[in-house]
Design an enzyme around this catalytic site. Structure first.
Site, PDB file in Angstrom:
ATOM      1  N   GLN A  78       7.235  19.949   2.378  1.00  0.00           N
ATOM      2  CA  GLN A  78       7.834  20.848   3.359  1.00  0.00           C
ATOM      3  C   GLN A  78       6.952  20.894   4.599  1.00  0.00           C
ATOM      4  OE1 GLN A  78       9.013  24.727   2.017  1.00  0.00           O
ATOM      5  NE2 GLN A  78       9.929  25.214   3.979  1.00  0.00           N
ATOM      6  N   PHE A  79       7.290  20.071   5.586  1.00  0.00           N
ATOM      7  CA  PHE A  79       6.457  19.974   6.773  1.00  0.00           C
ATOM      8  C   PHE A  79       6.419  21.269   7.572  1.00  0.00           C
ATOM      9  CE2 PHE A  79      10.439  19.231   8.900  1.00  0.00           C
ATOM     10  CZ  PHE A  79      10.229  19.583  10.218  1.00  0.00           C
ATOM     11  N   THR A  80       7.410  22.133   7.409  1.00  0.00           N
ATOM     12  CA  THR A  80       7.434  23.377   8.187  1.00  0.00           C
ATOM     13  C   THR A  80       6.289  24.315   7.812  1.00  0.00           C
ATOM     14  OG1 THR A  80       8.995  24.413   6.657  1.00  0.00           O
ATOM     15  CG2 THR A  80       9.927  23.264   8.574  1.00  0.00           C
TER      16      THR A  80
END
Length: 145
Positions: A78-80
């Site tokens: 999850q890059f966020t």
């Protein structure tokens, strides 16, 4: 590396309606990779994930790890999680690792996890995923290496 750990009684990840990863009791971990992260960061995160005591003993104290309870580990990229949210009203992603670096480190984390623990499931890197979970407690902790 950041790992948003959630103690779950069950969790699954779907991509286009297909279940690609699922666990019963265990840890759902959303993983964010930042540019300064390396294999040592992934190793430290994995050590924490396998040994962090977030499951309750008979007295209700968090004294057991996922290994102690023979639980599953569901790893989801999850890059966020690496977003810069300090200014404005929209997240910035200049603090997230480039996709190639993030994919390599996430894949390394998964390989190492599977070598050390038999119950490892994953989402699909870069896919539009739907994550379903029953958070047990609720218990949610942000681990950083």
């Amino acid at each position: 590396m950041k790992g948003l750990l959630q103690r779950v009684s069950q969790a699954r990840v779907e991509v286009a309606g297909e279940i690609v990863g699922a666990i019963d009791q265990g840890l759902l971990v959303l993983v964010g990779v930042e540019p300064q992260d390396d294999r040592a960061s992934a190793d430290r995160l994995l050590h924490k994930l396998l040994n962090y005591r977030v499951f309750s003993d008979a007295e209700g104290r968090m004294n057991y790890s996922v290994q102690d309870v023979q639980g599953g580990l569901l790893l989801v990229s999850q890059f966020t999680l690496a977003a810069d949210t300090r200014k404005g009203l929209r997240p910035g992603f200049s603090t997230a690792a480039p996709p190639q670096q993030a994919a390599e480190l996430f894949d390394y984390l998964v390989r190492q996890a599977r070598e050390q623990w038999p119950q490892v499931a994953t989402g699909r890197f870069g896919a539009d995923m739907q994550v379903h979970l029953v958070n047990d407690g609720p218990v949610t902790l942000l681990l950083e290496t």
